[in-house]
Design an enzyme around this catalytic site. Structure first.
Site, PDB file in Angstrom:
ATOM      1  N   GLY A   9       0.841  -1.192   0.000  1.00  0.00           N
ATOM      2  CA  GLY A   9       0.000   0.000   0.000  1.00  0.00           C
ATOM      3  C   GLY A   9       0.873   1.236   0.000  1.00  0.00           C
ATOM      4  O   GLY A   9       1.992   1.222  -0.505  1.00  0.00           O
ATOM      5  N   CYS A  10       0.367   2.298   0.582  1.00  0.00           N
ATOM      6  CA  CYS A  10       1.125   3.548   0.645  1.00  0.00           C
ATOM      7  C   CYS A  10       2.431   3.322   1.400  1.00  0.00           C
ATOM      8  O   CYS A  10       2.443   2.755   2.482  1.00  0.00           O
ATOM      9  CB  CYS A  10       0.300   4.621   1.350  1.00  0.00           C
TER      10      CYS A  10
END
Length: 149
Positions: A9-10
């Site tokens: 993810g981020c």
């Protein structure tokens, strides 16, 4: 020292590794795209197909690669394709990047173990490290920098 590169993810979730015993250092970057000549804007636009990743250097005598991978799977949702929570896009995909065949085998073993727990819904890819590039300084230790403001 060993290194693991993971897309979870981020990449600002880098801070989740800071209190894990055996971690030597972390940095955020881009990996798995068509080119290493990239930046945040190119990644966000999908131009280069890179994932946001966390590169983790760890002491394998204090933290096994298997346990580190189990931790990686515990801090993101490996069942969502190209998304983590509100972050949607191919750059947020779940992907483990390996540097050699032994690391690939370990990653596949742990992914398969996690997949059983998730009723065969894990979409995490296991790929050879390709076109890794360290992200801009602004993104390094993002949450740590912001908490000091």
């Amino acid at each position: 020292m060993k290194t693991l590169i993971c897309g979870i993810g981020c990449f600002w979730v880098e801070n989740k590794f800071k209190n894990l015993k055996g971690i030597i250092s972390t940095e955020v970057g881009y990996c798995g795209g068509k080119t290493s000549d990239t930046n945040y804007e190119k990644v966000c636009s999908g131009e280069c197909d890179s994932a946001e990743v966390v590169k983790v250097n760890f002491d394998e005598k204090r933290l096994s690669e298997e346990d580190l991978l189990r931790f990686v799977f515990s801090i993101h949702d490996p069942t969502t394709l190209d998304a983590q929570g509100v972050d949607i896009g191919r750059q947020y995909r779940s992907e483990i990047f390996y540097s050699d065949e032994e690391q690939k085998k370990v990653a596949e073993k742990i992914r398969d173990e996690i997949n059983k727990k998730h009723n065969d819904k894990v979409v995490t890819k296991i790929s050879k490290v390709l076109n890794y590039k360290k992200a801009e300084d602004f993104h390094q230790k993002y949450y740590e920098k912001r908490s000091q403001i």
